[in-house]
Enzyme design. Structure first.
Site, PDB file in Angstrom:
ATOM      1  N   SER A 181       7.631  13.414  -0.045  1.00 17.48           N
ATOM      2  CA  SER A 181       6.712  12.318  -0.384  1.00 17.48           C
ATOM      3  C   SER A 181       6.009  11.650   0.792  1.00 17.48           C
ATOM      4  O   SER A 181       5.015  10.961   0.599  1.00 17.48           O
ATOM      5  CB  SER A 181       7.457  11.242  -1.154  1.00 17.48           C
ATOM      6  OG  SER A 181       8.037  11.804  -2.297  1.00 17.48           O
ATOM      7  N   VAL A 182       6.526  11.829   2.015  1.00 13.26           N
ATOM      8  CA  VAL A 182       5.835  11.195   3.145  1.00 13.26           C
ATOM      9  C   VAL A 182       4.434  11.783   3.317  1.00 13.26           C
ATOM     10  O   VAL A 182       3.610  11.231   4.047  1.00 13.26           O
ATOM     11  CB  VAL A 182       6.622  11.328   4.476  1.00 13.26           C
ATOM     12  CG1 VAL A 182       7.830  10.433   4.481  1.00 13.26           C
ATOM     13  CG2 VAL A 182       7.007  12.760   4.747  1.00 13.26           C
TER      14      VAL A 182
END
Lengths: 573, 89
Positions: A295-296
């Site tokens: 998700s980063v």
């Protein structure tokens, strides 16, 4: 007439005398030459060798490595190496016992070496002993024992910096890390001079001063790293890796303004002053190890959406019902979030939200954005062995890949790449390659619209600020950042192991530090990036802001001066 | 004494002077060389002393040592987040 005859006789007589004299001289020379070259050959040969002209090396030390404040990280100190000329020791075995005792060598073994290699000119028996110990050896006053200056490398910071600084081998050549990367800079060239040595091997005269090759000592290296921050970061990472029983972990701290790497820590590590057998800890994982970030990566997908001009941060995407089918694959959200704005997509980290955003754009656009942020390319730090990561070309993407890339799968990155990419948001849309060298600042270049960088900064600050009790919250400072929790790929699919990460920067109003943390395979209940990596981020960031004296931008409680003799706490609005 | 012998004497004097000079400077060279060797040696010793002191210093100022001394001997600790207040001017 008589007179002249007398003279002639006289001359021939004289010539005879001279000839006889010369003959005598010649005989003397021949006899002498015979006695020297044939009779005394052995004696003179050995004597001559002992005082012959020799070329000796002028030893030079390798340059030291310092941190940005001048604290030593790697130093070379002069040590003494003891060598022997075996032939000269054959007749003094009683002293060899003493020699072995002082040097803590096995006497019998040493004697055997002396006998078996008696023809060798020189051999080391013990390298790099302290000058103090060398004095004890010198006190034995033995013929055939010689001393040479050699340098030993010390790393005062030990395991804290081990895999970044690296180490050198026995010959003082950089083997790993920055020692290897900057070997040419650090290593000097030993000089040569021609000297005459006497019986005891002492230099009695320098000759041929013109042909002397001057020694060039190695140059010192001043790194951008801050030892204090490095120490704090290492401690926090080590604590977290231990607490969660993780396999490994790494963290990087970047100065937004300069791209200088202020700290880079990895777990596991090793002791660079001991033997380097633990191959597991040798790698500088922050730059060599690649993983799917998860998700980063979502903020970069959002950048692509904003660049298309079809979206604003307030645009709404419907993520109901929390399940979304693409190409036969089903992706899920944590729960059904309903309609989400772009800001909320990042706050809730909605997989469906980003997938829907990027599927509406061309594959090439998303690829181009990732490319511009440096993914799939070496960061430019120059670290030897740095990995470029992996970003497949958009022509090879299927639709499911396209969606997977938006949430940080199907590509691999290093922790340093993540830190550099996030610094673009903090640096008004400009990318600057990171550097390990103090003051060696790389040029930055605009890669996204400054407006979009500001919007993303704002959105990322909501990620931390909108979540009550977010682990990345820092009192008095505003923080922007994003968590990531990615399943680790294994042969034939994804395992139940996770990569937990957090990347963020602070203070939001005028970003100074970017910190990226990734922890590989945490065990136990907690594996979410928000629970494993974010607390590490927070502690490192707090220390960094304090050490660099960064002014607080979101003061919650202040001291106000109410009386001359005291201060009183006052809760700000 | 003719002019031949005169020149011989002068040359002999010059020769002796040159030789004495040569020996004198040869000796001087040796002395200077010995001095330069001594200085080289001293330089090496001072360098290694410097490196040793730097090492000693870096051990003394090692962060974990300072932290330990601050905590155990001086009873210091990092302030809790709630204790941190910002002075506004």
């Amino acid at each position: 007439m008589k007179k002249s005859q007398h003279r002639q006789v006289n001359i021939s007589f004289r010539i005879a005398i001279v000839m006889a004299f010369l003959l005598c001289c010649f005989v003397v020379v021949v006899v002498r030459a015979f006695s020297i070259q044939v009779k005394g050959a052995e004696f003179y040969q050995t004597q001559g060798e002992k005082r012959h002209v020799r070329e000796v090396e002028i030893p030079v030390s390798r340059g030291s490595i310092y941190d940005r404040n001048g604290e030593p990280l790697a130093l070379s100190t002069a040590m003494v190496s003891v060598g022997i000329v075996p032939g000269q020791l054959l007749d003094q075995f009683s002293k060899v016992d003493q020699l072995a005792e002082v040097l803590e060598l096995d006497a019998d073994e040493l004697k055997q070496v002396i006998t078996s290699r008696k023809d060798r000119q020189f051999l080391f028996i013990k390298r790099r002993i302290t000058p103090m110990l060398a004095d004890q050896v010198k006190a034995l006053n033995m013929k055939g024992v010689e001393f040479r200056t050699e340098f030993k490398r010390f790393y005062p910071t030990g395991e804290i910096l081990a895999n970044v600084v690296g180490f050198t081998d026995v010959e003082d050549i950089g083997q790993e890390g920055l020692e290897r990367t900057y070997d040419n800079w650090l290593s000097g060239t030993s000089g040569k001079k021609t000297v005459v040595k006497d019986l005891l091997g002492q230099v009695v005269a320098d000759i041929d001063v013109d042909e002397l090759e001057p020694a060039k000592p190695g140059k010192d290296l001043h790194l951008s790293l801050d030892r204090r921050l490095q120490y704090a970061a290492y401690l926090e990472l080590k604590k977290a890796v231990y607490k969660h029983q993780a396999t490994s972990g790494s963290a990087v701290v970047l100065d937004v303004k300069t791209g200088e790497i202020l700290a880079m820590v990895n777990q596991p590590s090793f002791n660079p002053n001991g033997n380097k057998e633990s191959t597991d800890g040798l790698r500088n994982r922050s730059v060599t190890d690649i993983y799917e970030p998860g998700s980063v990566m979502k903020p970069f997908a959002v950048v692509a959406a904003l660049e298309s001009a079809e979206y604003t941060p307030q645009s709404v995407v419907n993520t109901s019902p929390g399940e979304y089918k693409i190409d036969g694959f089903v992706i899920h959200d944590f729960r059904d979030y309903g309609e989400l704005s772009l800001v909320d997509i990042l706050v809730k980290s909605s997989n469906i939200g980003v997938a829907k955003l990027v599927l509406g754009l061309g594959k090439e656009h998303l690829w181009d954005v990732y490319q511009r942020f440096g993914f799939g390319q070496s960061s430019g730090s120059g670290f030897m062995g740095e990995s470029a990561g992996y970003l497949p070309h958009f022509e090879r993407w299927r639709t499911a890949d396209h969606a997977a890339l938006s949430r940080g799968y199907n590509l691999s990155v290093t922790t340093l790449q993540l830190a550099s990419a996030y610094s673009v948001f903090a640096n008004k849309g400009r990318y600057r390659a990171p550097t390990f060298i103090k003051g060696n600042i790389n040029e930055d270049k605009a890669i996204i619209d400054p407006m979009i960088a500001t919007q993303l900064t704002d959105m990322l600050s909501h990620v931390v600020m909108d979540n009550e009790g977010h682990k990345a919250f820092i009192p008095n400072y505003s923080v922007a950042g994003k968590t990531g929790t990615a399943r680790i790929a294994e042969k034939g699919g994804y395992s139940d192991n996770y990569m937990s990460s957090f990347v963020g920067f602070s203070p939001v109003s005028s970003p100074r530090l970017v910190v990226a943390v990734s922890i590989n395979n945490p065990q136990g209940e907690d594996y979410y990036g928000g629970l494993v990596a974010a607390p590490v981020f927070t502690e490192i960031m707090k220390t960094g802001l304090r050490l660099l004296n960064v002014p607080a931008d979101q003061v919650t409680r202040t001291w106000v001066n109410v009386q001359d003799d005291g201060l009183e706490a006052d809760d700000a609005e | 004494m003719n002019w031949h012998s005169g020149i011989t004497v002068v040359l002999a004097v010059i020769l002796i002077a040159v030789l004495v000079n040569y020996v004198f400077f040869q000796n001087e060279t040796r002395k200077l060389f010995a001095a330069s060797q001594a200085i080289e040696k001293e330089k090496l010793e001072l360098n290694s002393e410097f490196a040793r002191l730097q090492l000693e210093k870096s051990t003394l100022v090692a962060n974990n040592r300072i932290e330990q001394v601050a905590r155990d001997q001086l009873n210091m600790k990092l302030p809790e987040d709630e204790q941190v207040l910002v002075i506004v001017r």
